[in-house]
Design an enzyme around this catalytic site. Structure first.
Site, PDB file in Angstrom:
ATOM      1  CG  ASP A 386      25.521   8.656  84.089  1.00  0.00           C
ATOM      2  OD1 ASP A 386      25.354   8.278  85.267  1.00  0.00           O
ATOM      3  OD2 ASP A 386      26.646   8.760  83.576  1.00  0.00           O
ATOM      4  CB  CYS A 413      26.608   7.019  90.735  1.00  0.00           C
ATOM      5  SG  CYS A 413      25.768   8.586  90.993  1.00  0.00           S
TER       6      CYS A 413
HETATM    7  N1  SAH Z   1      27.195  10.877  81.766  1.00  0.00           N
HETATM    8  C1  SAH Z   1      28.356  11.604  82.194  1.00  0.00           C
HETATM    9  C2  SAH Z   1      28.225  12.333  83.525  1.00  0.00           C
HETATM   10  C3  SAH Z   1      27.321  11.772  84.559  1.00  0.00           C
HETATM   11  S1  SAH Z   1      27.470  12.537  86.132  1.00  0.00           S
HETATM   12  C4  SAH Z   1      29.557  10.683  82.210  1.00  0.00           C
HETATM   13  O1  SAH Z   1      29.401   9.480  82.190  1.00  0.00           O
HETATM   14  O2  SAH Z   1      30.665  11.177  82.214  1.00  0.00           O
HETATM   15  C5  SAH Z   1      25.951  13.430  86.284  1.00  0.00           C
HETATM   16  C6  SAH Z   1      25.943  14.737  85.549  1.00  0.00           C
HETATM   17  O3  SAH Z   1      24.662  15.325  85.719  1.00  0.00           O
HETATM   18  C7  SAH Z   1      26.931  15.770  86.050  1.00  0.00           C
HETATM   19  O4  SAH Z   1      27.720  16.173  84.965  1.00  0.00           O
HETATM   20  C8  SAH Z   1      26.057  16.931  86.568  1.00  0.00           C
HETATM   21  O5  SAH Z   1      26.617  18.202  86.331  1.00  0.00           O
HETATM   22  C9  SAH Z   1      24.794  16.750  85.770  1.00  0.00           C
HETATM   23  N2  SAH Z   1      23.540  17.274  86.329  1.00  0.00           N
HETATM   24  C10 SAH Z   1      23.165  17.394  87.630  1.00  0.00           C
HETATM   25  N3  SAH Z   1      21.901  17.838  87.723  1.00  0.00           N
HETATM   26  C11 SAH Z   1      21.437  18.011  86.455  1.00  0.00           C
HETATM   27  C12 SAH Z   1      20.186  18.425  85.894  1.00  0.00           C
HETATM   28  N4  SAH Z   1      19.163  18.747  86.671  1.00  0.00           N
HETATM   29  N5  SAH Z   1      20.081  18.447  84.559  1.00  0.00           N
HETATM   30  C13 SAH Z   1      21.116  18.105  83.754  1.00  0.00           C
HETATM   31  N6  SAH Z   1      22.321  17.703  84.230  1.00  0.00           N
HETATM   32  C14 SAH Z   1      22.478  17.653  85.561  1.00  0.00           C
END
Ligand code: SAH
Length: 456
Positions: A386, A413
């Site tokens: 996600d 998204c």
């Molecule tokens: N699955 C969660 C959040 C999704 S939003 C929900 O449904 O609530 C995407 C998330 O990816 C964010 O929390 C962001 O901090 C994280 N993110 C961004 N780049 C990343 C990376 N390289 N590795 C791991 N997480 C990351």
């Protein structure tokens, strides 16, 4: 070979809109040359003025509509402020859903070259109004009174908004009441230009399933004048409030929340449920703003994961563990990874709160942690991703292709990066079986999509 540009600045021309861009502007073509014009809708005939003519594309302004789309809705000028932040306010909800579904289909074909993928009709809301469980509203002053609302597009002028049509009624009431109280107590608004004054933002969060309300007062100064009366009045006038928090942001910045957070009254967190899973929400934690549609989205992800209790699942980009905890109810073991360490702390607390013991979380970049897990022998049967708008990192996609989980569930998204990544995974041995768009943010241009992939 250079092509000539068929229009020039300040031309008035007649066009028929063919399409919408991903940010909701109308697209019209003059001899194949695209013009982007805010407020134009597909099928509409209009007179437009050319504002800018770049080499490959131009921008224009709508001057007169000759033929209107059946999906156009007229909003009286005095009502328009209620739609603050809604780029699709001029399109009926039916039209918005059609537009979002089309957008997903189009990018899958155009960017993903995925011709024969089954795209289901988008899942919209029965009542697409008053859904947001959170607001963070800038405060200013006009004619000696406090105003609070949203910034006019591309400006820092605040539009005083008493009612937002996309926020929950309890959120509207909270913001309005706190603004009134601060006005009565003569708490000065923050003046952005001079970097003086006190009250910067009012924030409210609401647990739809629990009826718990949190108010966050964000100020430039560490002291709030008349603070004890402020707290007393909030408690007296907002019966659902269980938490009043003070956040200090002393910097000259557009970032809303500052470095110091203290509880002025009540609890540090409010609670909410998505399905049966309970979440603790602090002033700073990330939490989905439309919990009704979040449930719809996660139910779909869970359905696609088809778990029978024997699987090991990886949830990449797990945030506060929302999807992980949903999956943990049906899987043998879930491993979540997320780059923000505070979110991982929240995820662990939320697992504990729900008595979930088969979920493990690690902070770090998915593209580093998952290859590390893989090398250590942790292979997932099902992998859920996600990612943020930019999509999955290439290194992660490469690891997925090597690791060969039976199923990948891709929650996205941004349809454009989804299409790009699905193409890479398809070339790497996966079949894209189904795609389900979900409308998480009615009246805005955002589209969420879940895709199901199986190993060929
Ligand atoms: N699955 C969660 C959040 C999704 S939003 C929900 O449904 O609530 C995407 C998330 O990816 C964010 O929390 C962001 O901090 C994280 N993110 C961004 N780049 C990343 C990376 N390289 N590795 C791991 N997480 C990351």
């Amino acid at each position: 070979m250079t092509k000539t540009i068929p229009v020039k600045k300040n031309d008035y021309i007649e066009v028929i809109f063919e399409d919408l861009t991903h940010d909701g502007a109308g697209v019209a073509k003059v001899d194949g040359y695209p013009l982007f014009i805010p407020n134009g809708l597909p099928g509409e005939k209009a007179k437009v003025k050319v504002i800018k003519a770049n080499k490959g594309y131009g921008f224009g302004r709508l001057v007169e509509l000759y033929e209107k789309s059946p999906y156009r809705v007229e909003i009286p000028k005095e009502e328009a402020h209620k739609y603050g932040g809604c780029q699709l306010e001029h399109i009926s909800y039916e039209g918005q859903l059609k537009y979002k579904e089309n957008q997903v289909r189009q990018v899958l074909t155009r960017i993903g070259k995925l011709e024969d993928v089954k795209v289901h009709p988008i899942l919209g809301m029965d009542n697409p109004w008053h859904y947001r469980n959170k607001a963070q509203v800038p405060v200013g002053e006009k004619d000696g009174k406090l105003i609070a609302g949203f910034f006019k597009p591309r400006s820092h002028e605040i539009v005083d908004t008493n009612e937002s049509l996309i926020q929950l009624p309890d959120i509207n009431e909270a913001v309005q009441t706190v603004k009134d109280i601060c006005d009565e107590l003569k708490i000065p608004a923050y003046d952005e230009e001079a970097h003086k004054g006190v009250l910067r933002h009012i924030m409210a969060r609401y647990g739809n399933q629990t009826g718990e309300l949190m108010v966050v007062i964000i100020t430039r100064t560490a002291d709030i004048p008349n603070m004890s009366q402020l707290v007393e009045e909030i408690v007296a006038r907002l019966p659902k409030v269980v938490s009043i928090v003070h956040n200090v942001n002393s910097k000259r910045t557009n970032v809303i929340l500052g470095e110091k957070t203290t509880v002025l009254w009540g609890n540090e967190v409010i609670y909410d449920y998505i399905g049966d899973v309970k979440f603790a929400i602090s002033a700073l934690s990330f939490y989905q703003v439309n919990p009704v549609q979040t449930k719809v989205l996660y139910d779909k992800a869970l359905e696609y994961a088809e778990l029978n209790g024997e699987e090991s699942v990886i949830d990449a980009y797990c945030g506060i563990g929302t999807i992980s905890l949903f999956l943990a109810q049906k899987a043998k073991k879930v491993f979540g990874v997320e780059v923000v360490p505070e979110a991982i702390e929240d995820a662990k607390k939320n697992a504990e709160l729900n008595g979930i013991t088969n979920a493990e979380f690690e902070a770090g970049e998915a593209e580093i942690i998952i290859p590390k897990w893989y090398k250590a022998g942790n292979k997932a049967d099902v992998l859920v991703v996600d990612p943020p708008r930019k999509g999955c990192d290439e290194a992660l996609l490469k690891t997925i292709i090597e690791m060969k989980p039976k199923k990948v569930v891709y929650v996205s998204c941004n349809p454009a990066t989804l299409a790009r990544d699905l193409r890479i995974l398809e070339d790497g041995g996966y079949k894209i079986l189904e795609v389900q768009p979900v409308d998480m943010f009615p009246h805005t241009t955002h589209v969420e999509t879940v895709a199901l992939l199986k190993r060929k």
